[in-house]
Design a protein around this motif. Structure first.
Motif, PDB file in Angstrom:
ATOM      1  N   GLY A  15       0.804  -1.332   0.144  1.00  0.00           N
ATOM      2  CA  GLY A  15      -0.058   0.246  -0.014  1.00  0.00           C
ATOM      3  C   GLY A  15       0.851   1.287   0.124  1.00  0.00           C
ATOM      4  O   GLY A  15       1.752   1.394   0.925  1.00  0.00           O
ATOM      5  N   PRO A  18      -0.625   7.533   2.254  1.00  0.00           N
ATOM      6  CA  PRO A  18       0.245   8.252   3.329  1.00  0.00           C
ATOM      7  C   PRO A  18       0.961   7.375   4.255  1.00  0.00           C
ATOM      8  O   PRO A  18       2.172   7.531   4.542  1.00  0.00           O
ATOM      9  N   VAL A  19       0.533   6.360   4.796  1.00  0.00           N
ATOM     10  CA  VAL A  19       0.968   5.374   6.043  1.00  0.00           C
ATOM     11  C   VAL A  19       2.154   4.695   5.380  1.00  0.00           C
ATOM     12  O   VAL A  19       3.247   4.540   5.830  1.00  0.00           O
ATOM     13  N   GLY A  20       2.045   3.862   4.229  1.00  0.00           N
ATOM     14  CA  GLY A  20       2.879   3.240   3.569  1.00  0.00           C
ATOM     15  C   GLY A  20       4.230   4.025   3.335  1.00  0.00           C
ATOM     16  O   GLY A  20       5.246   3.747   3.478  1.00  0.00           O
ATOM     17  N   GLU A  40      -2.620   0.143  -7.321  1.00  0.00           N
ATOM     18  CA  GLU A  40      -3.305   1.223  -8.423  1.00  0.00           C
ATOM     19  C   GLU A  40      -2.035   1.500  -9.403  1.00  0.00           C
ATOM     20  O   GLU A  40      -0.674   1.315  -8.891  1.00  0.00           O
ATOM     21  N   ALA A  50      -7.061  15.620   4.786  1.00  0.00           N
ATOM     22  CA  ALA A  50      -6.711  16.872   4.597  1.00  0.00           C
ATOM     23  C   ALA A  50      -5.956  17.753   5.709  1.00  0.00           C
ATOM     24  O   ALA A  50      -5.298  18.758   5.465  1.00  0.00           O
ATOM     25  N   THR A 174      -5.938  -6.789   2.760  1.00  0.00           N
ATOM     26  CA  THR A 174      -5.515  -8.308   2.503  1.00  0.00           C
ATOM     27  C   THR A 174      -4.384  -8.955   3.355  1.00  0.00           C
ATOM     28  O   THR A 174      -4.762  -9.897   3.512  1.00  0.00           O
ATOM     29  N   LYS A 194     -19.692  13.755   1.364  1.00  0.00           N
ATOM     30  CA  LYS A 194     -18.774  14.655   1.441  1.00  0.00           C
ATOM     31  C   LYS A 194     -19.018  15.604   0.200  1.00  0.00           C
ATOM     32  O   LYS A 194     -19.194  14.859  -1.090  1.00  0.00           O
ATOM     33  N   ARG A 236     -14.835  22.152   1.665  1.00  0.00           N
ATOM     34  CA  ARG A 236     -15.225  20.729   1.925  1.00  0.00           C
ATOM     35  C   ARG A 236     -16.394  20.421   2.987  1.00  0.00           C
ATOM     36  O   ARG A 236     -15.932  20.797   4.234  1.00  0.00           O
ATOM     37  N   ILE A 238     -19.033  17.610   4.943  1.00  0.00           N
ATOM     38  CA  ILE A 238     -19.121  16.498   5.322  1.00  0.00           C
ATOM     39  C   ILE A 238     -20.591  16.396   6.209  1.00  0.00           C
ATOM     40  O   ILE A 238     -20.650  17.280   7.153  1.00  0.00           O
ATOM     41  N   PRO A 305     -14.228  10.382  10.377  1.00  0.00           N
ATOM     42  CA  PRO A 305     -13.123  11.512  10.238  1.00  0.00           C
ATOM     43  C   PRO A 305     -13.432  12.780  10.966  1.00  0.00           C
ATOM     44  O   PRO A 305     -12.519  13.666  10.899  1.00  0.00           O
ATOM     45  N   GLY A 308     -10.013  14.537  12.457  1.00  0.00           N
ATOM     46  CA  GLY A 308      -8.914  14.555  11.579  1.00  0.00           C
ATOM     47  C   GLY A 308      -7.834  13.533  12.027  1.00  0.00           C
ATOM     48  O   GLY A 308      -6.768  14.008  12.277  1.00  0.00           O
TER      49      GLY A 308
HETATM   50  C1  LIG Z   1     -13.660  12.152   4.089  1.00  0.00           C
HETATM   51  C2  LIG Z   1     -12.563  11.673   4.984  1.00  0.00           C
HETATM   52  C3  LIG Z   1     -11.801  12.764   5.617  1.00  0.00           C
HETATM   53  C4  LIG Z   1     -10.792  12.264   6.119  1.00  0.00           C
HETATM   54  N1  LIG Z   1      -9.912  13.350   6.758  1.00  0.00           N
HETATM   55  C5  LIG Z   1      -8.892  13.184   7.596  1.00  0.00           C
HETATM   56  C6  LIG Z   1      -8.105  14.074   8.204  1.00  0.00           C
HETATM   57  O1  LIG Z   1      -8.258  15.305   7.988  1.00  0.00           O
HETATM   58  N2  LIG Z   1      -6.994  13.668   8.701  1.00  0.00           N
HETATM   59  C7  LIG Z   1      -6.854  12.257   9.206  1.00  0.00           C
HETATM   60  O2  LIG Z   1      -5.669  12.092   9.898  1.00  0.00           O
HETATM   61  N3  LIG Z   1      -7.517  11.257   8.622  1.00  0.00           N
HETATM   62  C8  LIG Z   1      -8.713  11.682   7.823  1.00  0.00           C
HETATM   63  N4  LIG Z   1      -9.073  10.724   7.234  1.00  0.00           N
HETATM   64  C9  LIG Z   1      -8.709   9.195   7.271  1.00  0.00           C
HETATM   65  C10 LIG Z   1      -7.612   8.953   6.328  1.00  0.00           C
HETATM   66  O3  LIG Z   1      -8.224   9.250   5.014  1.00  0.00           O
HETATM   67  C11 LIG Z   1      -7.275   7.427   6.541  1.00  0.00           C
HETATM   68  O4  LIG Z   1      -6.827   7.126   7.644  1.00  0.00           O
HETATM   69  C12 LIG Z   1      -5.737   7.393   5.796  1.00  0.00           C
HETATM   70  O5  LIG Z   1      -6.007   7.508   4.163  1.00  0.00           O
HETATM   71  C13 LIG Z   1      -5.047   6.080   5.886  1.00  0.00           C
HETATM   72  O6  LIG Z   1      -4.031   5.931   5.354  1.00  0.00           O
HETATM   73  P1  LIG Z   1      -3.188   4.263   4.905  1.00  0.00           P
HETATM   74  O7  LIG Z   1      -2.286   4.729   4.171  1.00  0.00           O
HETATM   75  O8  LIG Z   1      -3.240   3.773   6.136  1.00  0.00           O
HETATM   76  O9  LIG Z   1      -4.425   3.903   3.967  1.00  0.00           O
HETATM   77  P2  LIG Z   1      -4.942   4.069   2.584  1.00  0.00           P
HETATM   78  O10 LIG Z   1      -5.027   5.855   2.237  1.00  0.00           O
HETATM   79  O11 LIG Z   1      -6.334   3.486   2.516  1.00  0.00           O
HETATM   80  O12 LIG Z   1      -3.941   3.468   1.353  1.00  0.00           O
HETATM   81  C14 LIG Z   1      -3.947   2.268   1.401  1.00  0.00           C
HETATM   82  C15 LIG Z   1      -3.415   1.956   0.005  1.00  0.00           C
HETATM   83  O13 LIG Z   1      -3.237   0.589  -0.068  1.00  0.00           O
HETATM   84  C16 LIG Z   1      -3.611   0.129  -1.715  1.00  0.00           C
HETATM   85  N5  LIG Z   1      -3.998  -1.220  -1.593  1.00  0.00           N
HETATM   86  C17 LIG Z   1      -4.958  -1.886  -1.045  1.00  0.00           C
HETATM   87  N6  LIG Z   1      -4.908  -3.182  -0.900  1.00  0.00           N
HETATM   88  C18 LIG Z   1      -3.756  -3.705  -1.586  1.00  0.00           C
HETATM   89  C19 LIG Z   1      -3.138  -4.472  -2.233  1.00  0.00           C
HETATM   90  N7  LIG Z   1      -3.645  -5.884  -1.957  1.00  0.00           N
HETATM   91  N8  LIG Z   1      -1.868  -4.570  -2.817  1.00  0.00           N
HETATM   92  C20 LIG Z   1      -1.292  -3.460  -3.043  1.00  0.00           C
HETATM   93  N9  LIG Z   1      -1.956  -2.348  -2.602  1.00  0.00           N
HETATM   94  C21 LIG Z   1      -3.041  -2.278  -2.092  1.00  0.00           C
HETATM   95  C22 LIG Z   1      -4.494   1.101  -1.723  1.00  0.00           C
HETATM   96  O14 LIG Z   1      -4.739   1.221  -3.235  1.00  0.00           O
HETATM   97  C23 LIG Z   1      -4.328   2.431  -1.178  1.00  0.00           C
HETATM   98  O15 LIG Z   1      -3.296   3.229  -2.109  1.00  0.00           O
HETATM   99  C24 LIG Z   1     -10.446  10.844   6.498  1.00  0.00           C
HETATM  100  C25 LIG Z   1     -11.285   9.993   5.817  1.00  0.00           C
HETATM  101  C26 LIG Z   1     -12.363  10.210   5.189  1.00  0.00           C
HETATM  102  C27 LIG Z   1     -13.000   9.192   4.523  1.00  0.00           C
END
Ligand SMILES: Cc1cc2nc3c(=O)[nH]c(=O)nc-3n(C[C@H](O)[C@H](O)[C@H](O)COP(=O)(O)OP(=O)(O)OC[C@H]3O[C@@H](n4cnc5c(N)ncnc54)[C@H](O)[C@@H]3O)c2cc1C
Length: 409
Positions: A15, A18-20, A40, A50, A174, A194, A236, A238, A305, A308
């Motif tokens: 993945g 942002p975290v990865g 992707e 955001a 997964t 949203k 934006r 919500i 959310p 944030g």
């Molecule tokens: C409307 C909304 C507003 C938000 N606002 C905030 C905010 O202001 N501040 C905040 O801290 N959080 C906010 N969040 C939460 C935040 O978006 C998530 O916590 C954040 O995206 C988590 O990041 P992640 O990297 O863990 O996961 P994700 O961003 O979900 O990234 C996971 C990645 O893994 C990939 N992936 C999935 N499965 C596989 C696989 N099997 N093989 C390879 N790649 C794979 C996906 O394509 C994706 O790119 C908000 C969420 C929403 C819905």
């Protein structure tokens, strides 16, 4: 090289959200070879997080990221709670008050996809920081000293052997499912919508700042400014869907218009840039470590959310894990340090992020007039007293969660 260290260790990160990407960068800075798999074809453009809180900006500064993103985002010093029924400001929290304590006395409004893409563009595919787009991990098998990954690629199935795997693959992970880790919690019955508009909503309400929370017994709202892709930026909003409202009905252009007009009436229709309906969950994985598999970010915890906190908490996971995993791989610590990662970050997720986001939603939607009033009085008193306001902002910016997690042994 210390005894027990592994010179050619490779960590697979599933993945490129942002975290990865932050975790990969932090590990790579500690001299660890990483391969990031993203299903992707390019860094996903998702209109989700955001707001980056001051605690996260401090961590990202050490990776050289904060310095680059602050000039590109919007600096948000204050956030306000409004009563939508009386159209008044209940309380304002101003991070200026924290200047003596926070290195960054503001939150940064900067969309997550921009941060992720900029890390990928600047650091990926250099210095053993390998990022492979269009590579989806489909299965994994753990062995005593490595993990085998099955990967779907445009050229057909592929395999990779890694010393450790970090699942940063979001809520439907997964990696978590294949590791048979429970995802405990609940899903709210109502979905959220949203709506992003380029119309400058601040021209209709002089009480708006860049981050606003509107409490309303019938339909609360969060309203934030983001930069978007145009000079004037986007507002934006919500909202929750009503209990009997379907996704199809909520997405009907006339209903979107009605929702916005009810909130901020104005002559003429609202232009929109994007609208989504999504389900909302409060869940935490039973463990963030199983053998050589680790979880971080949304794969480990989901929350609403409001406040944030999802991405911010996920980045805190990624930084904590990178430090401990690097020490294990360099032979400076035994691998039980990875259990400490799980205990510390699970504690932060349950005691802070889950508790705070559930409380935030209750505050926004409270229906009982007496409880609403008591909540508002409490919030006003907290904001008016500099000492209680400071504690509130420390907690909301997740500094308390970091301090408490660090004390977990
Ligand atoms: C409307 C909304 C507003 C938000 N606002 C905030 C905010 O202001 N501040 C905040 O801290 N959080 C906010 N969040 C939460 C935040 O978006 C998530 O916590 C954040 O995206 C988590 O990041 P992640 O990297 O863990 O996961 P994700 O961003 O979900 O990234 C996971 C990645 O893994 C990939 N992936 C999935 N499965 C596989 C696989 N099997 N093989 C390879 N790649 C794979 C996906 O394509 C994706 O790119 C908000 C969420 C929403 C819905």
């Amino acid at each position: 090289m210390p005894a027990g260290s592994k010179a050619n260790a490779r960590v697979a990160i599933v993945g490129a959200g942002p975290v990865g990407m932050v975790c990969a960068l932090a590990l790579n800075r500690r001299g660890i070879a990483v391969t990031v798999f993203e299903q992707e074809p390019f860094p996903p453009v998702e209109q989700r997080a955001a707001t980056t809180h001051p605690s996260t900006l401090e961590m990202l500064e050490e990776l050289g990221v904060t310095q680059k993103i602050v000039p590109l985002g919007m600096v948000s010093t204050a956030y306000r709670f409004h009563d939508r029924v009386t159209n008044t400001v209940v309380a304002e929290f101003n991070l200026d008050l924290m200047k003596d304590e926070f290195r960054f006395p503001f939150a940064l409004q900067y969309e997550q996809y921009k941060m992720t893409a900029s890390i990928a563009a600047e650091y990926a595919n250099a210095g053993d920081f390998d990022v492979r787009f269009s590579h989806g991990v489909t299965a994994l098998t753990q062995h005593a000293d490595h993990v085998d990954l099955d990967i779907a690629t445009p050229e057909g199935p592929d395999k990779l052997r890694a010393d450790y795997v970090i699942g940063c693959d979001g809520g439907r992970s997964t990696v978590r499912k294949h590791s048979e880790i429970e995802f405990e919690g609940f899903t709210y019955p109502e979905q959220f919508i949203k709506i992003a508009t380029p119309f400058d909503v601040a021209t209709l309400n002089p009480n708006l700042v860049l981050r606003n929370y509107f409490s309303d017994p019938n339909e609360w709202c969060n309203l934030f400014k983001v930069r978007g892709e145009e000079p004037g930026g986007l507002w934006r909003a919500i909202f929750p869907l009503q209990a009997d409202e379907t996704e199809e009905s909520a997405l009907d252009p006339d209903n979107i218009e009605q929702r916005m007009q009810k909130f901020f009436p104005k002559p003429g229709r609202y232009e929109t840039r994007y609208v989504n309906v999504y389900g909302v969950h409060q869940r935490v994985a039973g463990t963030f470590r199983k053998g050589r598999v680790l979880l971080a970010g949304d794969s480990a915890h989901l929350n609403n959310p409001i406040g944030g906190m999802g991405m911010n908490g996920g980045i805190h996971d990624g930084i904590n894990l990178a430090d401990k995993l690097a020490r294990v791989i360099h032979g400076e610590a035994g691998d039980d340090l990875l259990d400490l990662y799980s205990r510390q970050r699970r504690h932060a997720a349950v005691k802070y992020v889950q508790a705070q986001t559930i409380a935030n939603k209750r505050l926004m939607e409270e229906r009982d007039p007496a409880i609403r009033q008591a909540n508002f009085d409490q919030l006003r008193r907290t904001a008016d007293n500099p000492e209680t306001a400071r504690s509130y902002m420390r907690r909301a910016a997740l500094f308390d969660s970091l301090r408490d997690a660090a004390a977990v042994t």
